[in-house]
Design a protein around this motif. Sequence first.
Motif, PDB file in Angstrom:
ATOM      1  N   PRO A   1       0.827  -1.201   0.000  1.00  0.00           N
ATOM      2  CA  PRO A   1       0.000   0.000   0.000  1.00  0.00           C
ATOM      3  C   PRO A   1       0.867   1.259   0.000  1.00  0.00           C
ATOM      4  O   PRO A   1       1.878   1.328   0.703  1.00  0.00           O
ATOM      5  CB  PRO A   1      -0.798  -0.104   1.301  1.00  0.00           C
ATOM      6  CG  PRO A   1      -0.793  -1.558   1.634  1.00  0.00           C
ATOM      7  CD  PRO A   1       0.521  -2.077   1.132  1.00  0.00           C
ATOM      8  N   ALA A   2       0.500   2.245  -0.802  1.00  0.00           N
ATOM      9  CA  ALA A   2       1.236   3.508  -0.877  1.00  0.00           C
ATOM     10  C   ALA A   2       0.755   4.420   0.251  1.00  0.00           C
ATOM     11  O   ALA A   2       0.033   5.385   0.032  1.00  0.00           O
ATOM     12  CB  ALA A   2       1.041   4.155  -2.240  1.00  0.00           C
ATOM     13  N   VAL A   3       1.150   4.064   1.486  1.00  0.00           N
ATOM     14  CA  VAL A   3       0.680   4.771   2.679  1.00  0.00           C
ATOM     15  C   VAL A   3       1.864   4.998   3.613  1.00  0.00           C
ATOM     16  O   VAL A   3       2.712   4.117   3.776  1.00  0.00           O
ATOM     17  CB  VAL A   3      -0.395   3.940   3.433  1.00  0.00           C
ATOM     18  CG1 VAL A   3      -0.872   4.672   4.667  1.00  0.00           C
ATOM     19  CG2 VAL A   3      -1.550   3.605   2.527  1.00  0.00           C
ATOM     20  N   LEU A   4       1.911   6.169   4.240  1.00  0.00           N
ATOM     21  CA  LEU A   4       2.895   6.487   5.271  1.00  0.00           C
ATOM     22  C   LEU A   4       2.145   6.909   6.523  1.00  0.00           C
ATOM     23  O   LEU A   4       1.104   7.553   6.438  1.00  0.00           O
ATOM     24  CB  LEU A   4       3.800   7.643   4.850  1.00  0.00           C
ATOM     25  CG  LEU A   4       4.723   7.406   3.663  1.00  0.00           C
ATOM     26  CD1 LEU A   4       5.403   8.708   3.289  1.00  0.00           C
ATOM     27  CD2 LEU A   4       5.745   6.341   3.982  1.00  0.00           C
ATOM     28  N   ALA A   5       2.684   6.563   7.684  1.00  0.00           N
ATOM     29  CA  ALA A   5       2.082   6.982   8.952  1.00  0.00           C
ATOM     30  C   ALA A   5       3.195   7.088   9.991  1.00  0.00           C
ATOM     31  O   ALA A   5       4.313   6.625   9.765  1.00  0.00           O
ATOM     32  CB  ALA A   5       1.034   5.973   9.409  1.00  0.00           C
ATOM     33  N   LEU A   6       2.875   7.691  11.112  1.00  0.00           N
ATOM     34  CA  LEU A   6       3.820   7.787  12.224  1.00  0.00           C
ATOM     35  C   LEU A   6       3.300   6.963  13.391  1.00  0.00           C
ATOM     36  O   LEU A   6       2.109   7.014  13.714  1.00  0.00           O
ATOM     37  CB  LEU A   6       3.990   9.238  12.670  1.00  0.00           C
ATOM     38  CG  LEU A   6       4.646  10.173  11.668  1.00  0.00           C
ATOM     39  CD1 LEU A   6       4.635  11.601  12.215  1.00  0.00           C
ATOM     40  CD2 LEU A   6       6.058   9.730  11.362  1.00  0.00           C
TER      41      LEU A   6
ATOM     42  N   LEU B   1       6.201   4.648   9.531  1.00  0.00           N
ATOM     43  CA  LEU B   1       5.676   3.356   9.096  1.00  0.00           C
ATOM     44  C   LEU B   1       5.334   3.450   7.614  1.00  0.00           C
ATOM     45  O   LEU B   1       4.843   4.477   7.153  1.00  0.00           O
ATOM     46  CB  LEU B   1       4.428   2.997   9.896  1.00  0.00           C
ATOM     47  CG  LEU B   1       4.588   2.957  11.414  1.00  0.00           C
ATOM     48  CD1 LEU B   1       3.242   2.759  12.087  1.00  0.00           C
ATOM     49  CD2 LEU B   1       5.572   1.875  11.817  1.00  0.00           C
ATOM     50  N   VAL B   2       5.581   2.364   6.893  1.00  0.00           N
ATOM     51  CA  VAL B   2       5.352   2.344   5.449  1.00  0.00           C
ATOM     52  C   VAL B   2       4.524   1.121   5.082  1.00  0.00           C
ATOM     53  O   VAL B   2       4.656   0.064   5.689  1.00  0.00           O
ATOM     54  CB  VAL B   2       6.709   2.287   4.700  1.00  0.00           C
ATOM     55  CG1 VAL B   2       6.504   2.243   3.202  1.00  0.00           C
ATOM     56  CG2 VAL B   2       7.594   3.456   5.083  1.00  0.00           C
ATOM     57  N   GLY B   3       3.682   1.269   4.074  1.00  0.00           N
ATOM     58  CA  GLY B   3       2.949   0.136   3.524  1.00  0.00           C
ATOM     59  C   GLY B   3       1.876  -0.397   4.445  1.00  0.00           C
ATOM     60  O   GLY B   3       1.096   0.349   5.035  1.00  0.00           O
ATOM     61  N   GLU B   4       1.833  -1.717   4.568  1.00  0.00           N
ATOM     62  CA  GLU B   4       0.785  -2.386   5.347  1.00  0.00           C
ATOM     63  C   GLU B   4       0.807  -1.952   6.812  1.00  0.00           C
ATOM     64  O   GLU B   4      -0.243  -1.749   7.425  1.00  0.00           O
ATOM     65  CB  GLU B   4       0.939  -3.904   5.232  1.00  0.00           C
ATOM     66  CG  GLU B   4      -0.173  -4.702   5.865  1.00  0.00           C
ATOM     67  CD  GLU B   4      -1.525  -4.530   5.170  1.00  0.00           C
ATOM     68  OE1 GLU B   4      -2.541  -4.861   5.800  1.00  0.00           O
ATOM     69  OE2 GLU B   4      -1.575  -4.070   4.026  1.00  0.00           O
ATOM     70  N   ALA B   5       2.000  -1.776   7.387  1.00  0.00           N
ATOM     71  CA  ALA B   5       2.098  -1.331   8.782  1.00  0.00           C
ATOM     72  C   ALA B   5       1.460   0.044   8.955  1.00  0.00           C
ATOM     73  O   ALA B   5       0.756   0.299   9.928  1.00  0.00           O
ATOM     74  CB  ALA B   5       3.555  -1.302   9.235  1.00  0.00           C
ATOM     75  N   ALA B   6       1.672   0.927   7.996  1.00  0.00           N
ATOM     76  CA  ALA B   6       1.079   2.263   8.052  1.00  0.00           C
ATOM     77  C   ALA B   6      -0.437   2.188   7.894  1.00  0.00           C
ATOM     78  O   ALA B   6      -1.174   2.878   8.599  1.00  0.00           O
ATOM     79  CB  ALA B   6       1.680   3.146   6.969  1.00  0.00           C
ATOM     80  N   ARG B   7      -0.905   1.363   6.971  1.00  0.00           N
ATOM     81  CA  ARG B   7      -2.348   1.223   6.755  1.00  0.00           C
ATOM     82  C   ARG B   7      -3.035   0.724   8.028  1.00  0.00           C
ATOM     83  O   ARG B   7      -4.065   1.248   8.454  1.00  0.00           O
ATOM     84  CB  ARG B   7      -2.625   0.270   5.596  1.00  0.00           C
ATOM     85  CG  ARG B   7      -4.098   0.220   5.193  1.00  0.00           C
ATOM     86  CD  ARG B   7      -4.338  -0.800   4.106  1.00  0.00           C
ATOM     87  NE  ARG B   7      -4.138  -2.166   4.571  1.00  0.00           N
ATOM     88  CZ  ARG B   7      -5.006  -2.835   5.319  1.00  0.00           C
ATOM     89  NH1 ARG B   7      -6.137  -2.282   5.697  1.00  0.00           N
ATOM     90  NH2 ARG B   7      -4.747  -4.073   5.700  1.00  0.00           N
ATOM     91  N   LEU B   8      -2.424  -0.272   8.680  1.00  0.00           N
ATOM     92  CA  LEU B   8      -2.992  -0.805   9.923  1.00  0.00           C
ATOM     93  C   LEU B   8      -2.983   0.239  11.034  1.00  0.00           C
ATOM     94  O   LEU B   8      -3.936   0.352  11.801  1.00  0.00           O
ATOM     95  CB  LEU B   8      -2.236  -2.062  10.348  1.00  0.00           C
ATOM     96  CG  LEU B   8      -2.410  -3.276   9.432  1.00  0.00           C
ATOM     97  CD1 LEU B   8      -1.472  -4.394   9.854  1.00  0.00           C
ATOM     98  CD2 LEU B   8      -3.849  -3.743   9.431  1.00  0.00           C
ATOM     99  N   ARG B   9      -1.910   1.001  11.127  1.00  0.00           N
ATOM    100  CA  ARG B   9      -1.803   2.048  12.153  1.00  0.00           C
ATOM    101  C   ARG B   9      -2.915   3.078  11.975  1.00  0.00           C
ATOM    102  O   ARG B   9      -3.551   3.506  12.939  1.00  0.00           O
ATOM    103  CB  ARG B   9      -0.427   2.718  12.074  1.00  0.00           C
ATOM    104  CG  ARG B   9      -0.270   3.958  12.893  1.00  0.00           C
ATOM    105  CD  ARG B   9      -0.174   3.650  14.362  1.00  0.00           C
ATOM    106  NE  ARG B   9       0.027   4.900  15.075  1.00  0.00           N
ATOM    107  CZ  ARG B   9      -0.456   5.145  16.263  1.00  0.00           C
ATOM    108  NH1 ARG B   9      -1.123   4.221  16.908  1.00  0.00           N
ATOM    109  NH2 ARG B   9      -0.250   6.291  16.842  1.00  0.00           N
ATOM    110  N   LEU B  10      -3.164   3.482  10.732  1.00  0.00           N
ATOM    111  CA  LEU B  10      -4.202   4.473  10.477  1.00  0.00           C
ATOM    112  C   LEU B  10      -5.587   3.920  10.800  1.00  0.00           C
ATOM    113  O   LEU B  10      -6.453   4.645  11.282  1.00  0.00           O
ATOM    114  CB  LEU B  10      -4.120   4.954   9.031  1.00  0.00           C
ATOM    115  CG  LEU B  10      -2.858   5.754   8.701  1.00  0.00           C
ATOM    116  CD1 LEU B  10      -2.796   6.051   7.211  1.00  0.00           C
ATOM    117  CD2 LEU B  10      -2.789   7.028   9.511  1.00  0.00           C
ATOM    118  N   GLN B  11      -5.797   2.629  10.577  1.00  0.00           N
ATOM    119  CA  GLN B  11      -7.073   2.010  10.936  1.00  0.00           C
ATOM    120  C   GLN B  11      -7.243   1.948  12.448  1.00  0.00           C
ATOM    121  O   GLN B  11      -8.337   2.176  12.969  1.00  0.00           O
ATOM    122  CB  GLN B  11      -7.171   0.594  10.363  1.00  0.00           C
ATOM    123  CG  GLN B  11      -7.466   0.555   8.890  1.00  0.00           C
ATOM    124  CD  GLN B  11      -7.553  -0.867   8.372  1.00  0.00           C
ATOM    125  OE1 GLN B  11      -6.967  -1.786   8.938  1.00  0.00           O
ATOM    126  NE2 GLN B  11      -8.277  -1.046   7.289  1.00  0.00           N
TER     127      GLN B  11
END
Length: 71
Positions: free
Chosen positions: A36-41, A48-58
């Motif tokens: 996934p083209a997603v970034l999160a902190l 966090l990048v990818g699947e880890a970032a997507r899960l964090r945002l959820q």
Amino acid sequence: MGQATIGIDLGTTSASAARLVNGAVQFLTPSPHGIPAVLALSENGEVLVGEAARLRLQETNKQINVDYFAN
């Protein structure tokens, strides 16, 4: 040393990369569909990048600010 051919797809929903080895495509991402083209902190500021970032945002279920670049 031999030449290498690498392809990168930086899509808006996912990103993937592959290389050509002895005439066969070998994906460098977990699947041909990419990550996934997603970034999160994380809570401690880790990027966090990818699947880890997507899960964090959820998990946080907070309002998300989205910024993007276009050339």
